[in-house]
Design an enzyme around this catalytic site. Structure first.
Site, short mmCIF file in Angstrom:
data_model
loop_
_atom_site.label_atom_id
_atom_site.label_comp_id
_atom_site.label_asym_id
_atom_site.label_seq_id
_atom_site.Cartn_x
_atom_site.Cartn_y
_atom_site.Cartn_z
N ASP A 333 -32.89 -23.41 -40.19
CA ASP A 333 -32.41 -24.57 -39.45
C ASP A 333 -31.62 -24.15 -38.20
O ASP A 333 -30.90 -23.17 -38.22
CB ASP A 333 -31.51 -25.41 -40.37
CG ASP A 333 -31.12 -26.74 -39.76
OD1 ASP A 333 -32.02 -27.51 -39.42
OD2 ASP A 333 -29.91 -27.00 -39.64
N GLU A 362 -36.70 -22.96 -36.69
CA GLU A 362 -36.71 -24.27 -36.05
C GLU A 362 -36.30 -24.09 -34.59
O GLU A 362 -35.13 -23.93 -34.27
CB GLU A 362 -35.73 -25.23 -36.74
CG GLU A 362 -35.77 -26.62 -36.12
CD GLU A 362 -34.53 -27.47 -36.39
OE1 GLU A 362 -34.59 -28.68 -36.16
OE2 GLU A 362 -33.50 -26.91 -36.82
N ASP A 429 -36.84 -35.32 -38.77
CA ASP A 429 -36.00 -35.48 -37.57
C ASP A 429 -36.62 -36.37 -36.51
O ASP A 429 -36.05 -36.52 -35.42
CB ASP A 429 -35.71 -34.10 -36.95
CG ASP A 429 -34.66 -33.32 -37.72
OD1 ASP A 429 -33.74 -33.95 -38.27
OD2 ASP A 429 -34.76 -32.08 -37.78
#
Length: 550
Positions: A333, A362, A429
């Site tokens: 992340d 990410e 997201d």
């Protein structure tokens, strides 16, 4: 000849070893400017002593991709050398030029000092090895609290849209996921990616309070091990989400900083700008700006100091624990907000435990700096998501724009990575694609493109049965399990294209070419080729159709 546009570097972005005696050399030129490029190459040391074996070889380079401004030429060569020396020959209309060691010549290069240098002894150690099981696999992302309760329970609030700023738990569990593995296997899923499952005070779990414990909301470590084992029985890989950029506010080291302030033994675990460390909230959600670095400006997510050796060892301990419990990799992340130095060390730790473990970063933009073989194996390809979104929803975005943008991505990225990029159209997201496009036909179109373009198609849970949802948290609704609520026709369509993908080595592993790009008819073709298998795909933007025509 536009020499200013010609670009090459003696580094592992433009020159690297594919195996011990096999190399890939790449160069970028102005679009449609150079008609032919040849690579000349030799052994540095044999050439120096003018031995017969040190003769100069050459090979024609292939134009592999073209974007809006540049052509990308590549060539693979095989030569047993200690150190490779090479230069380029360009032909443009009637003009011929040679390029070596960052200088242009109007004559053929003859001495090794005028050539580029690639040391094999160094490069072999940097060969980019990606796990053998990965190429072309179908990925399925699960938000654990919203995927399935134990025993298929969908009562109460399960189908209610989540509210902003709400921490309401819907009750999804690890056992719930395990109970639906046959569904995922039947769909054709080969990799499951779970958003965070560690102890946390939120529903999303991105503010981790204890990385070494499974959150009790999801179950126990035994439940987790059962999930891992049942996945592997079905030959499904399991990827966990590692939130190592920041911890949760209630993480014990940060609570120690709150309690002991400057005397805390953990104060260097974070980036504290001034003491005292304190935070205050008001009812209208406006709070005092934190005096420590955070994820965004979220004071409840203090940024970890990953240059601190104690922090590193703690994170490596976490990585080891779950790899030893059988997971198949880590999705990282906010990966671009952590230093390259940390990820290089993280990779060594992960690969020392399981060389076949996959590391996914990410990063929401062009990711070449992290994809050179010493950090991530791949990234969540949000550039793909953006380009597909523009192609389907922006009337001013043409077929040629899509081909140019995607060719830029493929032309830049390491060859090893092209078939490993996680190609998503939505995620936890983003709004659901069906909602943002307002069209089931466009969703089908996007899904088909996921299946025919290079990379690993990533499906966000529930897209296959027609789930909708606006921006976070609305995109995180409870998975539709009641069959009368599911779009069965859409589910069948997903299964059809997944099956096509899984039965074609060319779609999984093949090279990629874009041809016959026509903005007037709103069509273009994609050629995927692997060994003797060739797949030709027609993309019709006017009808939102994708057809295999050969």
């Amino acid at each position: 000849m536009n020499k200013e546009a010609i670009f090459h570097k003696m580094d592992k972005e433009y020159a690297y070893a594919l195996s011990e005696n096999k190399f890939l050399i790449k160069i970028r030129t102005k679009k449609d400017d150079i008609s032919e490029v040849k690579l000349f190459y030799c052994d540095k040391y044999l050439r120096k002593y003018k031995r017969k074996e040190g003769r100069l070889f050459y090979k024609k380079m292939q134009k592999v991709f073209t974007d809006a401004y540049y052509d990308y030429f590549e060539v693979e060569i095989e030569i047993d050398v200690i150190c490779l020396r090479y230069f380029f020959k360009f032909v443009s209309n009637d003009e011929i030029s040679y390029y070596g060691n960052y200088r242009f010549y109007n004559r053929k290069i003859t001495t090794i000092d005028e050539m580029f240098d690639l040391s094999q002894q160094v490069r072999v150690e940097e060969i980019f090895d990606i796990p053998s099981w990965v190429e072309g696999s179908i990925v399925y992302q699960i938000f654990p609290d919203r995927f399935s309760r134990t025993n298929y329970d969908t009562s109460g609030i399960w189908y209610d849209p989540p509210k902003k700023f709400s921490r309401t738990l819907y009750g999804g569990t690890l056992k719930g996921i395990t109970q639906h593995l046959d569904y995922l296997d039947d769909l054709g899923i080969q990799v499951i990616y779970l958003t965070p499952i560690f102890k946390s005070s939120s529903d999303h779990k991105y503010n981790t309070d204890d990385y070494l414990k499974i959150d009790k909301d999801f179950g126990s470590e035994l439940d987790f091990k059962e999930l891992v084992d049942e996945c592997h029985k079905r030959n499904i890989k399991l990827i966990l989400d590692g939130v190592f950029n920041h911890s949760g506010f209630m993480f014990e080291p940060f609570q120690d900083v709150i309690k002991n302030q400057e005397k805390s033994k953990y104060k260097d675990w974070y980036y504290i700008k001034e003491f005292p460390v304190e935070i205050s909230f008001s009812r209208n959600k406006v709070y005092k700006k934190p005096t420590w670095l955070t994820f965004g400006y979220a004071g409840m997510m203090p940024k970890l100091n990953t240059s601190n050796n104690e922090v590193r060892e703690y994170i490596f301990k976490v990585a080891r624990k779950y790899l030893e419990l059988g997971i198949d990799g880590w999705r990282l992340d906010v990966a671009d907000e952590i230093s390259h130095d940390f990820w290089k060390e993280f990779r060594k730790v992960v690969k020392s435990i399981n060389k076949e473990a996959l590391i996914i970063g990410e990063v929401w933009y062009e990711s070449t700096p992290w994809l050179l073989g010493d950090e991530y194996d791949t990234v969540m390809n949000y550039e793909f998501s953006r380009d597909i979104g523009l192609l389907t929803n922006d009337k001013n975005y043409k077929c040629s724009d899509f081909v140019n943008d995607y060719s830029f991505l493929l032309g830049r990225v390491h060859k090893r990575v092209r078939n490993y990029l996680w190609n998503l159209i939505d995620s936890h997201d983003t709004p659901r694609f069906l909602t943002s496009s307002k069209s089931k036909k466009k969703l089908k179109f996007a899904l088909a493109l996921q299946m025919v373009l290079p990379g690993m198609p990533m499906i966000y849970y529930g897209d296959e049965v027609g789930m909708e949802g606006k921006e976070d948290p609305d995109c995180r609704r409870g998975m539709v399990w009641d069959e009368e609520k599911q779009d069965k026709e859409l589910l069948t369509y997903y299964k059809k294209w997944i099956d096509i993908r899984k039965n074609s080595k060319a779609l999984q592993k093949g090279t990629t070419k874009f041809i016959n790009v026509n903005d007037e008819t709103k069509t273009f073709e994609i050629i995927r080729e692997y060994k003797k298998e060739l797949v030709r795909v027609l993309v019709d933007l006017k009808k939102y159709e994708v057809k295999i025509i050969d």
